[in-house]
Design an enzyme around this catalytic site. Structure first.
Site, mmCIF file in Angstrom:
data_model
loop_
_atom_site.group_PDB
_atom_site.id
_atom_site.type_symbol
_atom_site.label_atom_id
_atom_site.label_comp_id
_atom_site.label_asym_id
_atom_site.label_seq_id
_atom_site.Cartn_x
_atom_site.Cartn_y
_atom_site.Cartn_z
ATOM 1 N N PHE A 68 -21.440 94.762 -1.596
ATOM 2 C CA PHE A 68 -21.206 93.976 -2.807
ATOM 3 C C PHE A 68 -21.586 94.811 -4.026
ATOM 4 O O PHE A 68 -22.759 95.015 -4.319
ATOM 5 C CB PHE A 68 -22.035 92.698 -2.753
ATOM 6 N N THR A 126 -19.166 82.412 -23.811
ATOM 7 C CA THR A 126 -19.031 81.109 -23.168
ATOM 8 C C THR A 126 -19.687 81.112 -21.792
ATOM 9 O O THR A 126 -20.130 82.145 -21.282
ATOM 10 C CB THR A 126 -17.545 80.723 -23.003
ATOM 11 N N HIS A 149 -18.246 80.927 -19.085
ATOM 12 C CA HIS A 149 -17.327 81.551 -18.134
ATOM 13 C C HIS A 149 -18.006 82.657 -17.317
ATOM 14 O O HIS A 149 -17.764 82.804 -16.124
ATOM 15 C CB HIS A 149 -16.114 82.105 -18.887
ATOM 16 N N ARG A 194 -24.908 101.424 -15.148
ATOM 17 C CA ARG A 194 -24.887 101.063 -13.726
ATOM 18 C C ARG A 194 -23.615 101.514 -12.999
ATOM 19 O O ARG A 194 -23.555 101.485 -11.779
ATOM 20 C CB ARG A 194 -25.067 99.555 -13.589
#
Length: 152
Positions: A113, A86, A88, A127
């Site tokens: 971040f 979705t 989202h 990652r």
């Protein structure tokens, strides 16, 4: 020309790692990587606090509150947003990035971040520790920005 630049050196710093619990397997690897960088950079164990939030979306609220205490030099935000079926994914990823940018712009602390936005778990694994560790990178960035903010 004079160049100003921070160094990822943390002696005398107090640092918070704010980490999402969602996607714990990946986030835990990033927490461990960030912690190792902070310790190697001279931050004392007792000067590191780990703050856990439900998911990436909640990272900015906790980071903002921590920055407002005036007791920290740096904040490392860690989370993983994994693409689903979705929209989202886009909403959470964008809101988290914008929220953390708002914290970084308004805070007197260095902010790192380290929120992964990935399509697959395999990309996340790569990652979060198998090929690189974005938690380590975020910790170095937070320390470098914290040092830079002390001279500008």
């Amino acid at each position: 020309m004079r160049e100003l630049r921070g160094k990822p050196q943390g002696t005398g710093f107090r640092v918070a790692i704010v980490a999402a619990r969602y996607n714990e397997m990946l986030v835990r690897q990033m927490i461990d990587g960030a912690h190792d960088v902070l310790i190697d950079a001279g931050v004392k164990e007792e000067d590191i606090v780990l703050v856990r939030v439900p998911g990436a979306f909640e990272l900015p609220a906790a980071a903002k509150r921590l920055a407002e205490t005036g007791q920290l030099n740096a904040i490392v935000a860690l989370g993983v947003v994994l693409r689903g079926e979705t929209y989202h994914f886009e909403v959470v990823a964008q809101a988290t990035a914008q929220g953390m940018q708002h914290v970084a712009l308004g805070a007197k602390v260095g902010v790192g971040f380290g929120v992964l936005t990935v399509d697959t778990v395999e990309q996340g694994l790569a990652r979060a520790g198998l090929k690189e560790n974005k938690g380590e990178e975020a910790a170095r960035t937070a320390l470098e920005m914290a040092r830079l903010l002390t001279v500008i």
